[in-house]
Design a protein around this motif. Structure first.
Motif, PDB file in Angstrom:
ATOM      1  N   THR A   1      -9.954  -3.586  -0.292  1.00  0.00           N
ATOM      2  CA  THR A   1      -9.558  -3.930   1.077  1.00  0.00           C
ATOM      3  C   THR A   1      -8.167  -4.541   1.090  1.00  0.00           C
ATOM      4  O   THR A   1      -7.311  -4.177   1.912  1.00  0.00           O
ATOM      5  CB  THR A   1     -10.572  -4.914   1.696  1.00  0.00           C
ATOM      6  N   GLU A   2      -7.910  -5.465   0.155  1.00  0.00           N
ATOM      7  CA  GLU A   2      -6.592  -6.087   0.078  1.00  0.00           C
ATOM      8  C   GLU A   2      -5.540  -5.055  -0.332  1.00  0.00           C
ATOM      9  O   GLU A   2      -4.405  -5.070   0.173  1.00  0.00           O
ATOM     10  CB  GLU A   2      -6.622  -7.238  -0.924  1.00  0.00           C
ATOM     11  N   ARG A   3      -5.890  -4.153  -1.225  1.00  0.00           N
ATOM     12  CA  ARG A   3      -4.959  -3.092  -1.625  1.00  0.00           C
ATOM     13  C   ARG A   3      -4.541  -2.270  -0.406  1.00  0.00           C
ATOM     14  O   ARG A   3      -3.360  -2.010  -0.173  1.00  0.00           O
ATOM     15  CB  ARG A   3      -5.604  -2.186  -2.665  1.00  0.00           C
ATOM     16  N   LEU A   4      -5.557  -1.856   0.355  1.00  0.00           N
ATOM     17  CA  LEU A   4      -5.289  -0.982   1.491  1.00  0.00           C
ATOM     18  C   LEU A   4      -4.442  -1.681   2.544  1.00  0.00           C
ATOM     19  O   LEU A   4      -3.512  -1.091   3.112  1.00  0.00           O
ATOM     20  CB  LEU A   4      -6.619  -0.511   2.094  1.00  0.00           C
ATOM     21  N   GLU A   5      -4.747  -2.933   2.801  1.00  0.00           N
ATOM     22  CA  GLU A   5      -3.991  -3.648   3.831  1.00  0.00           C
ATOM     23  C   GLU A   5      -2.534  -3.841   3.429  1.00  0.00           C
ATOM     24  O   GLU A   5      -1.630  -3.743   4.261  1.00  0.00           O
ATOM     25  CB  GLU A   5      -4.690  -4.976   4.139  1.00  0.00           C
ATOM     26  N   LYS A   6      -2.282  -4.077   2.134  1.00  0.00           N
ATOM     27  CA  LYS A   6      -0.890  -4.195   1.677  1.00  0.00           C
ATOM     28  C   LYS A   6      -0.177  -2.851   1.782  1.00  0.00           C
ATOM     29  O   LYS A   6       1.001  -2.783   2.189  1.00  0.00           O
ATOM     30  CB  LYS A   6      -0.876  -4.684   0.221  1.00  0.00           C
ATOM     31  N   LEU A   7      -0.872  -1.780   1.434  1.00  0.00           N
ATOM     32  CA  LEU A   7      -0.271  -0.455   1.522  1.00  0.00           C
ATOM     33  C   LEU A   7       0.095  -0.112   2.963  1.00  0.00           C
ATOM     34  O   LEU A   7       1.182   0.429   3.230  1.00  0.00           O
ATOM     35  CB  LEU A   7      -1.222   0.596   0.946  1.00  0.00           C
ATOM     36  N   PHE A   8      -0.797  -0.429   3.910  1.00  0.00           N
ATOM     37  CA  PHE A   8      -0.476  -0.139   5.313  1.00  0.00           C
ATOM     38  C   PHE A   8       0.662  -1.026   5.817  1.00  0.00           C
ATOM     39  O   PHE A   8       1.504  -0.576   6.599  1.00  0.00           O
ATOM     40  CB  PHE A   8      -1.722  -0.326   6.191  1.00  0.00           C
ATOM     41  N   GLU A   9       0.690  -2.248   5.369  1.00  0.00           N
ATOM     42  CA  GLU A   9       1.784  -3.143   5.754  1.00  0.00           C
ATOM     43  C   GLU A   9       3.120  -2.575   5.276  1.00  0.00           C
ATOM     44  O   GLU A   9       4.109  -2.511   6.027  1.00  0.00           O
ATOM     45  CB  GLU A   9       1.549  -4.533   5.156  1.00  0.00           C
ATOM     46  N   LEU A  10       3.134  -2.140   4.023  1.00  0.00           N
ATOM     47  CA  LEU A  10       4.363  -1.585   3.458  1.00  0.00           C
ATOM     48  C   LEU A  10       4.705  -0.245   4.107  1.00  0.00           C
ATOM     49  O   LEU A  10       5.877   0.039   4.396  1.00  0.00           O
ATOM     50  CB  LEU A  10       4.205  -1.427   1.947  1.00  0.00           C
ATOM     51  N   TYR A  11       3.690   0.575   4.358  1.00  0.00           N
ATOM     52  CA  TYR A  11       3.922   1.867   5.016  1.00  0.00           C
ATOM     53  C   TYR A  11       4.569   1.654   6.385  1.00  0.00           C
ATOM     54  O   TYR A  11       5.515   2.359   6.758  1.00  0.00           O
ATOM     55  CB  TYR A  11       2.608   2.615   5.177  1.00  0.00           C
TER      56      TYR A  11
END
Length: 935
Positions: free
Chosen positions: A904-914
């Motif tokens: 979940t934390e991985r995905l949220e960081k990826l979307f933030e960066l995206y």
């Protein structure tokens, strides 16, 4: 017990088998084997036990390793023998989970893991069949054991149903199916009514049939039809219409349950016996929460083969209903405390709440919602000292749409039963009976296609509906339900578990249903799952009246190509995601069934409501977080929709499909095909190359191809075996109806594309099993080529392999690309080109290159193990797993300076960066470079 030693039986089949066993004369020698057979043990397994080869008992009984120790005891010695089984060294050594002792009169058993016990008469042990379901590989939960009656009742009704169709085949035709279904609904009501004092005298209906029908069942249909006629005729009219005296004591039921034709199928002696057997069950134990979905399976040909699998657990249903509105009602109850005015206002509010399930099936969600609301209302009445009050919550506020007629009938019947049961619990039997009959003629479940019906006409904001003919409670199929009562100012909550159906499995009619929903919004529905139609209609409904809705859906609704098509349209309608349960297994009663992976998504138009995201942690426990916003990918963050890109937003090398043969099977060669060409070693080196698609790379399948540069064509044509294959390609391409393929006939010696790496190629299969913890990316040399069944990065730096092999990338692909069935489906434009990567320093690239090398070296250490073998989660080599862990460590520190806590934390960081990268100014276009080397 090893899974292969069992056939997959479901709970209903098991109940039927052990019921048959309990009714047979007790044979102490045969009982243990018959018992094991009833739980699905194969004949070969039983033979080995009989022969003693696998029987480990040290007490003269039957002991199946890792399963159960059974002993037939002397009469009166059951308790002592159970103690002996527990103390047996063999029981402990073989890790038996159960012990069982019986003398044919008494029956005792113990679950050695939980410590739970069963002690009953032998004839009654089928009542406890849920206790033993783990023997069949069915992991029991408390609800299954508690709902054992519903499974037993379903089993008995199924026997009756099948037997009646044998004797009355015409009742199984499409023309008579509705009559058969209605007959079964009438029987269910009568069985319930005779055991709950609705009919005076327990067992009155069954006893009357037993007394008045002949043993050969020749007049059985006439007796039942007479009782049905009586229940549809007011008492003061019965003499005039010729109702016989023996039927006059049955009450007038009304509600149209017994109106219309009272024709009854003819009974055989066996069918008569089955009906009496069903009637002798204790129907006070019926649980309308789940019974409906089980009984529904009886009358559906395609579902009867999975009888007993259609169990929807109450906890799963409450994952929808609690955050949708029940939690808030309970919070208001706590807030009200003992304040009479606040309690009264809450009760009035609840009386105006509509719960609407536009895919209601047999009514599970509506029944649970009704029962939970009645419990809250009962507590209000208790605090106000008004426990005898009639409920202010009308059944007509629990509305549904169901496409099939029998489930629609069962949904109404289940709600009627639930209302009566709640009245008994909260008001007492006397008041419940006084107000139950005659049934009302209200009809609030519509039989029809939910994607074609105007939901506002079924569940209008004011409570005043379109009036069409529907005054018969159980007379289906129906048009629109007639709702004729005021409910101004009430709230509407939409819920349910609609049919899923991916775009590839939809029927023509279902595709047309979706088109009817999305075309008015200018949206193509070709790639949208069928369940998407319900989300869209809920959002459209909410534009007219403030509404919260929540559906169970396959998690594909929040993954891949569907997201940028569906969710912007929902957001444009003014709805947002108010709560969601990220992916979890929606399991059922099937043996060894893993369940379908689903998500629950709740929508709202009210921006002020708290937004909640529910996740499962590593231990399977549910965690909940408050969020300022929930994305359509079910992560916390801004509403972001990822669409395919022609170039990488992070400046990564170009990834493309491999080379497509378009060859009619002439250029692609198996190892045997290649050998049959009879080439010299030099010609093999010149004209043959190893080719990799997904299967070749993952499973190590050896396949070759003819790879002929233009300059080598004259030399190739001198070899007869090659020339024949080139001619075959030309012929196939010229015969094609595709103009582009026809043009390719001019270079019949080549694939459509002819790309390969000058130094090396990174290969990535297009589809990978969801069981793998990492995507299976690899490195091939410059004399090997990639087919169109995999993706290729030609001459890309090795650190790109480290990116693809990371947990971060797997999480991204699983979310934005989605899945093909249960496998990860890769996309270069949607997955690779959108993958957000921070700016990498030269040191970062060097560190990642070393990680990639370590992964490749660890694989090489286990040669010739295939990728499939190496990445089997249960057997992944420690050094390979360690190499991946180090790779994840290095990469994740580049992203946030530490390891991520979870996906979940991985995905949220990826979307933030995206979001940041996508919002930034697009980089200047790089010079166009050649993808790979065109030979």
């Amino acid at each position: 017990m090893p899974m292969e030693s069992c056939t997959q039986m479901n709970a209903v089949e098991i109940e039927q088998a052990i019921t048959d066993l309990a009714e047979q004369p007790f044979d102490p020698i045969e009982f243990p084997y018959a018992f094991l057979e009833a739980f699905g043990n194969k004949e070969t397994t039983i033979k080995r036990l009989r022969a003693g080869a696998s029987n480990k008992s040290d007490l003269g009984g039957v002991l199946q390793t890792n399963n159960i120790h059974i002993l037939a005891s002397e009469e009166g010695q059951v308790t002592q023998m159970l103690a002996s089984l527990k103390a047996s060294p063999a029981t402990g050594k073989t890790k038996a989970k159960f012990i069982l002792a019986t003398d044919g009169k008494d029956f005792e058993a113990e679950d050695l893991i939980s410590g739970q016990t069963v002690a009953c008469a032998f004839k009654d042990f089928p009542d406890h069949f849920g206790f033993f379901l783990p023997l069949a590989g069915i992991s029991t939960v408390r609800q299954i054991s508690e709902d054992a009656f519903d499974i037993r009742a379903t089993s008995r009704l199924n026997r009756l149903y099948v037997e009646l169709l044998k004797d009355n085949p015409e009742w199984g035709t499409a023309e008579r199916r509705h009559d058969m279904n209605k007959f079964m609904a009438r029987l269910i009501f009568c069985f319930f009514a005779e055991d709950t004092e609705i009919f005076i005298g327990k067992g009155r209906f069954t006893d009357t049939i037993a007394q008045m029908s002949e043993r050969d069942a020749s007049n059985m249909h006439e007796v039942i039809a007479t009782l049905f006629r009586a229940m549809n005729t007011p008492r003061d009219e019965r003499t005039a219409v010729g109702i016989p005296r023996w039927a006059t004591e049955f009450p007038y039921v009304n509600g149209a349950l017994f109106s219309g034709s009272v024709e009854v199928p003819r009974f055989s002696r066996i069918a008569r016996s089955y009906l009496l057997h069903v009637g002798n069950l204790d129907w006070t134990k019926i649980n309308p929460d789940i019974f409906g979905s089980m009984i529904q399976a009886i009358t559906e040909d395609e579902e009867r083969g999975e009888l007993g699998m259609h169990y929807t657990s109450v906890p799963n249903i409450l994952k929808v209903l609690n955050p949708l509105f029940l939690d808030e009602l309970r919070a208001k109850l706590d807030e009200a405390g003992e304040n009479p005015r606040m309690l009264l206002n809450l009760r009035k509010r609840m009386a105006r709440i509509r719960v609407f399930d536009p895919a209601c099936g047999s009514g599970n969600f509506l029944v649970i919602a009704y029962k939970e609301m009645r419990a809250i209302e009962a507590e209000i009445n208790r605090r106000r000292g008004e426990v005898d009050n009639a409920s202010d919550i009308p059944l007509t506020n629990f509305r549904g749409i169901e496409i099939r007629d029998f489930p629609a009938e069962i949904a109404r019947l289940a709600l009627v039963i639930a209302e009566y049961q709640c009245d008994v619990v909260y008001r007492g039997l006397k008041l419940a009976l006084a107000e139950f009959l005659p049934l009302r003629n209200d009809n609030w479940i519509t039989c029809g296609n939910a994607l074609r019906i105007d939901w506002l006409s079924v569940c209008p904001p004011s409570g005043i509906g379109v009036k069409l003919q529907a005054d018969k409670l159980f007379e289906t199929p129906l048009g629109q339900a007639e709702i004729d009562f005021q409910n101004e100012g009430g709230e509407t909550y939409i819920c349910g578990n609609p049919p899923y159906k991916g775009s590839q499995t939809q029927t023509k009619e279902q595709k047309e249903d979706l088109a009817s929903v999305f075309e008015p919004y200018g949206i193509s529905s070709k790639q949208i799952d069928y369940v998407g139609g319900w989300f869209m209609k809920a959002a459209a409904y909410a534009q007219v009246t403030p509404t919260d809705s929540a559906f169970v859906s396959t998690n594909s609704i929040c993954q891949g190509r569907i997201v940028p098509i569906l969710w912007p349209a929902i957001f444009k309608c003014g709805s947002h995601i108010r709560f969601a349960h990220s992916s979890f297994k929606w399991t059922n009663l099937a043996a060894h069934n893993a369940g379908v992976t689903v998500a629950i998504v709740g929508l709202s138009t009210e921006v002020s409501k708290t937004r909640l995201l529910y996740d499962l942690d590593r231990n399977g426990q549910t965690t909940v977080r408050e969020a300022t916003n929930i994305t359509p990918y079910l992560s916390v963050g801004e509403d972001v929709v990822v669409e395919g890109q022609r170039k990488s937003i992070s400046g990564l090398p170009d990834m493309s499909f491999g080379n497509m043969p378009v060859d009619g099977g002439n250029l692609l060669l198996s190892a045997d095909d290649a050998a049959s060409l009879g080439l010299s070693k030099q010609d093999e080196e010149t004209f043959l190359r190893r080719i990799y698609g997904s299967a070749e790379f993952i499973r190590g399948v050896v396949r070759k191809c003819l790879w002929i540069p233009d300059v080598k064509l004259p030399q190739a044509l001198e070899i007869a075996s090659i020339r024949v294959r080139i001619d075959g390609v030309r012929e196939m391409r010229l015969k094609s109806k595709d103009a582009g393929t026809n043009e390719l006939a001019s270079r019949a010696h080549q694939f459509r594309e002819m790309y390969h790496g000058g130094k090396h190629t990174l290969i990535l299969p297009g589809v990978s099993s969801e069981g793998r913890e990492y995507l299976p990316v690899g490195l091939i040399d410059n004399h090997s080529v990639v087919s169109n069944l995999a993706f290729a990065l030609y001459d890309a730096p090795l650190w790109n392999l480290a990116l693809i092999a990371s947990r971060l990338h797997l999480v991204w692909i699983a979310t934005v690309c989605g899945k093909l069935k249960t496998d990860f489906r890769y996309s270069n434009t949607l997955g690779w080109n959108t993958f957000p990567v921070p700016t990498l320093t030269e040191k970062n690239k060097a560190d990642l290159t070393r990680c990639a090398e370590d992964i490749l070296l660890a694989r090489e250490h286990h040669f010739p193990a295939t990728i499939a073998q190496l990445y089997d989660p249960a057997n992944m080599p420690a050094d390979l797993r360690g190499a991946h862990e180090r790779n994840d460590e290095v990469l994740e520190r580049i992203y946030i300076g530490r390891r991520f806590k979870n996906d979940t934390e991985r995905l949220e960081k990826l979307f933030e960066l995206y979001t940041k990268i996508a919002a930034s100014t697009a980089p200047a276009k790089s010079k166009k470079r050649k993808v790979g080397t065109n030979a």
